[in-house]
Structure formats: C-alpha cells, structure tokens
Design an enzyme around this catalytic site. Structure first.
Site, PDB file in Angstrom:
ATOM      1  CG  ASN A 134      -0.405   2.172  19.801  1.00  0.00           C
ATOM      2  OD1 ASN A 134      -0.957   1.559  18.771  1.00  0.00           O
ATOM      3  ND2 ASN A 134       1.111   3.233  19.478  1.00  0.00           N
ATOM      4  CG  ASP A 181      -8.309   0.854   3.279  1.00  0.00           C
ATOM      5  OD1 ASP A 181      -9.342   0.323   2.715  1.00  0.00           O
ATOM      6  OD2 ASP A 181      -6.863   1.006   3.694  1.00  0.00           O
ATOM      7  CE  LYS A 237      -4.202  -1.806   2.262  1.00  0.00           C
ATOM      8  NZ  LYS A 237      -4.664  -1.598   3.199  1.00  0.00           N
TER       9      LYS A 237
HETATM   10  P1  NAP Z   1       0.098  -2.150  11.887  1.00  0.00           P
HETATM   11  O1  NAP Z   1       0.269  -1.353  10.504  1.00  0.00           O
HETATM   12  O2  NAP Z   1       0.693  -3.061  11.578  1.00  0.00           O
HETATM   13  O3  NAP Z   1      -0.850  -1.454  12.973  1.00  0.00           O
HETATM   14  C1  NAP Z   1      -1.129  -1.986  14.439  1.00  0.00           C
HETATM   15  C2  NAP Z   1      -1.285  -1.484  15.102  1.00  0.00           C
HETATM   16  O4  NAP Z   1      -1.735  -2.577  16.493  1.00  0.00           O
HETATM   17  C3  NAP Z   1      -0.334  -0.458  16.302  1.00  0.00           C
HETATM   18  O5  NAP Z   1      -1.327   0.221  16.309  1.00  0.00           O
HETATM   19  C4  NAP Z   1      -0.132  -2.223  16.717  1.00  0.00           C
HETATM   20  O6  NAP Z   1       0.385  -1.123  18.298  1.00  0.00           O
HETATM   21  C5  NAP Z   1      -1.202  -2.730  17.684  1.00  0.00           C
HETATM   22  N1  NAP Z   1      -0.680  -3.912  18.193  1.00  0.00           N
HETATM   23  C6  NAP Z   1      -0.586  -4.666  17.552  1.00  0.00           C
HETATM   24  N2  NAP Z   1       0.140  -5.891  17.636  1.00  0.00           N
HETATM   25  C7  NAP Z   1      -0.388  -5.247  19.696  1.00  0.00           C
HETATM   26  C8  NAP Z   1      -0.442  -5.474  21.429  1.00  0.00           C
HETATM   27  N3  NAP Z   1      -0.190  -7.277  21.290  1.00  0.00           N
HETATM   28  N4  NAP Z   1      -1.184  -4.825  22.422  1.00  0.00           N
HETATM   29  C9  NAP Z   1      -0.905  -3.291  22.178  1.00  0.00           C
HETATM   30  N5  NAP Z   1      -1.152  -3.169  20.753  1.00  0.00           N
HETATM   31  C10 NAP Z   1      -1.052  -4.056  19.485  1.00  0.00           C
HETATM   32  O7  NAP Z   1      -2.242  -2.701  11.089  1.00  0.00           O
HETATM   33  P2  NAP Z   1      -2.838  -1.956  10.599  1.00  0.00           P
HETATM   34  O8  NAP Z   1      -2.572  -1.789   8.279  1.00  0.00           O
HETATM   35  O9  NAP Z   1      -3.363  -0.416  10.865  1.00  0.00           O
HETATM   36  O10 NAP Z   1      -4.344  -3.096  10.641  1.00  0.00           O
HETATM   37  C11 NAP Z   1      -4.727  -2.717  11.818  1.00  0.00           C
HETATM   38  C12 NAP Z   1      -6.043  -3.812  12.345  1.00  0.00           C
HETATM   39  O11 NAP Z   1      -7.090  -3.526  10.736  1.00  0.00           O
HETATM   40  C13 NAP Z   1      -6.003  -5.408  11.317  1.00  0.00           C
HETATM   41  O12 NAP Z   1      -6.052  -5.954  12.700  1.00  0.00           O
HETATM   42  C14 NAP Z   1      -6.185  -5.101   9.835  1.00  0.00           C
HETATM   43  O13 NAP Z   1      -6.497  -6.265   9.503  1.00  0.00           O
HETATM   44  C15 NAP Z   1      -7.650  -4.631  10.596  1.00  0.00           C
HETATM   45  N6  NAP Z   1      -7.513  -3.822   9.482  1.00  0.00           N
HETATM   46  C16 NAP Z   1     -10.065  -3.832   8.563  1.00  0.00           C
HETATM   47  C17 NAP Z   1      -9.399  -3.622   7.483  1.00  0.00           C
HETATM   48  C18 NAP Z   1     -10.810  -3.471   7.105  1.00  0.00           C
HETATM   49  O14 NAP Z   1     -11.244  -3.407   5.603  1.00  0.00           O
HETATM   50  N7  NAP Z   1     -12.125  -3.999   8.211  1.00  0.00           N
HETATM   51  C19 NAP Z   1      -8.679  -3.058   6.767  1.00  0.00           C
HETATM   52  C20 NAP Z   1      -7.402  -2.709   7.887  1.00  0.00           C
HETATM   53  C21 NAP Z   1      -6.930  -3.031   8.383  1.00  0.00           C
HETATM   54  P3  NAP Z   1       1.987  -1.095  18.102  1.00  0.00           P
HETATM   55  O15 NAP Z   1       2.183   1.082  17.232  1.00  0.00           O
HETATM   56  O16 NAP Z   1       2.133  -0.486  19.830  1.00  0.00           O
HETATM   57  O17 NAP Z   1       3.082  -1.801  17.345  1.00  0.00           O
END
Ligand code: NAP
Length: 298
Positions: free
Chosen positions: A160, A111, A75
C-alpha cells in the site's frame, strides 16, 4: 396498449442506499434477476444523507422492505443501527446488505462471498495454497483478504501507498490465521519480489479508475509471468492499464464487474431465500459485460 404489471400490490420492495447513488447499477442488476427468475420484487435507488441513516432504516422497516444494499459512505456507520451482524461483516467492519425479517435487521457483507465466488467462476480456481499480492489496504482490500484467507490462501502480501494501513491489515489477518500476511510499500523492492513469486495479483486501489484511466498502481518496470492471474476490482474502464499490461504478458485477467454482480446475487439470495443458478448468474454477467462495453464505446 399493453399493461406494465411488474409492480403490483403484493410486490416485495428492496433498495440500495448511498450518497451519491446515481451511478449505481444495482437497480438494473436486481430488477433483471427478479425478471429472469420470475420473482415478484422491485428494487430502487435511494439517496440517503448520513444524518438521516437511522431514521431511513426505521422507515424501511415500517414500510415492510425485505432488504437493502448499503454503499458508500454508509457501509460502516450503518452497523450501529442493526440488531445482528454476521461474523464476516464484523471482521470486515462493513455491511453492504441488510435483511429485514420478523422486525429484526441483520447485516451481511456479501462483498466477501461475492468476490470469492466470482473469482472461482472466472478463474476456474480458488485460493487454496496460493501466494497472493494485494495492492491497496482500504475497505475493499479488507473484504477481499478475509475471503482469500477463508478460502485457504498460503500467503498474502499487502502493498500500500501508506505503509501503516497495510501493516494494520496484515496484523488483523495474522490474528485470523497466524503467519498468513505481511505488509510492504507499494512499488517497493519487497513488493516487486512478492509479485515475482505470486500466483495471483489483485488491485484493490482506486488507481486507474475513470476519469484517471491512464494511471497504473504499478511502476512500468514490473513484468508479469504468463501463468499469473491478475484481477482489478475496477470495472470502469472495463480494462484498466494494469489489466492491459497483464493481458499483453499472457496472464488471465479479471475486472471488477463480476464481483459487483456476485455480491448482488448473494444479497438477492438472502432476501428471497432462493439459490440463483450459476447459468443465470453467468448469463446476467455476460449481458452486463456487453452493456458496459457499449457504454464505453459511446
Ligand atoms: P478506500 O477504502 O478509499 O481505499 C482506497 C485504496 O486505494 C487505499 O489503499 C489507498 O491507499 C489506495 N489509493 C488511492 N489513491 C492512490 C494513489 N494515488 N496511489 C496509490 N494508492 C492509492 O476505497 P475502497 O472502498 O477500498 O475501494 C477501492 C477500489 O475498489 C475502488 O476503485 C472501488 O471502486 C473498488 N471496489 C470495487 C468493488 C466491486 O464490486 N467491483 C467493490 C468495492 C470496491 P492509501 O491507504 O495510501 O490511501
């Protein structure tokens, strides 16, 4: 014997690229939309290695694709290969939809639009003058926050695990709209206070996603009020621990499936220059909800 004539010589081709790509439900979504609306478009999943991203885009252009969706991990990197990028995609630093038109590649971020349209449809209200808590500060949080600010939210508190990421995002949002955002640590006292006052809480972390379905990003002592709306971007499982506890507190709960459907619908509209009627989107979403519930039972 019947003839399968869905794909013909004049069928428009679109695709989703990512690595891995097997999990994507975008092919089912787009082919269902084409079928329901009588549009002559076929949509396929393609695994593209990062090293071949530029070459792949050139190939799609040469083959006359009308558009592609872009998913993890491309992306951000894809932006350097595009001729134009919309303002939203620039702000989000991510493109999930590319339109090929007149030899030009334009990048969009559906999105953002998809999330806001989904929320309004499922919650029956938007973000104007609302107090919102966002859990997480990753890529999804950035898109959601931009959409929420644009829709007129009064205040966004970003909580966060890594404080510096929340602070960085809050700073970017304050540049968009002064005084709109603040940052705190996940599960800090500050976050708990923000949740008490919030109208809407949105989980954008990956905590609670399959296979770690027993996990909750929030501590057990956090209690919701029944007039709050709680949304989780996760759709597998269909109801996360977070959504279950919010539902049991009487909150309106929304999972991530609608966002996935609405972002895809917007891509489809961009490529085909059509407006998908809300009744069709709702029917498609209802069918996908059933599809996921059945898959979860199996
Ligand atoms: P990302 O950029 O990797 O961000 C992940 C986030 O989760 C960060 O804030 C991270 O915190 C936090 N995190 C991960 N593990 C954690 C833990 N054990 N404890 C606390 N916080 C934790 O991922 P993303 O692209 O934003 O996606 C995040 C979620 O949204 C995923 O589940 C994805 O499937 C979902 N999503 C859904 C859609 C939809 O269409 N429904 C679209 C996009 C994303 P840190 O900064 O501290 O690492």
């Amino acid at each position: 014997m019947g003839i399968f004539d869905f794909i013909k010589g004049n069928t428009k081709i679109a695709a989703v690229i990512g690595d891995p790509i097997e999990h994507s439900i975008s092919p089912q979504l787009h082919n269902t939309l084409s079928w329901q609306l009588g549009i002559n478009m076929a949509y396929i999943p393609l695994r593209v290695d990062k090293a071949y991203l530029g070459k792949a885009l050139e190939t799609f252009k040469a083959l006359g694709f009308i558009g592609i969706n872009v998913t993890v991990p491309h992306k951000q990197h894809v932006i350097e290969y595009l001729d134009e990028v919309t303002e939203d995609a620039k702000l989000a630093g991510a493109v999930n939809t590319i339109e090929f038109r007149d030899g030009k590649l334009t990048g969009y971020n559906t999105d953002i639009s998809g999330f806001v349209r989904m929320f309004k449809s499922e919650a029956g209200t938007g973000f104007r003058e609302r107090d919102v808590v966002i859990l997480g500060a990753g890529g999804a949080a950035r898109g959601v926050c931009i959409g929420i600010i644009r829709d007129g939210a009064k205040r966004i508190s970003i909580a966060n695990r890594t404080l510096s990421r929340a602070e960085q995002l809050a700073e970017e949002l304050n540049n968009l709209k002064k005084g709109s955002a603040s940052a705190c640590l996940l599960n800090s006292r500050e976050m708990k206070k923000a949740i008490q006052h919030a109208d809407i809480i949105i989980n954008t972390t990956s905590v609670g996603m399959y296979p770690h379905t027993e996990c909750n990003p929030l501590d057990e002592d956090i209690v919701f009020r029944e007039n709050q709306i709680v949304c989780d971007l996760i759709y597998n499982p269909f109801e996360t621990c977070l959504l279950k506890s919010a539902r049991l507190s009487g909150c309106l709960t929304i999972n991530g499936l609608g966002m996935l459907i609405y972002q895809g619908v917007h891509s489809f509209e961009i490529w085909n220059k059509v407006e998908v009627p809300e009744t069709v989107v709702k029917n498609v979403l209802a069918s996908f909800k059933n599809y996921f519930k059945i898959k979860e039972i199996q």
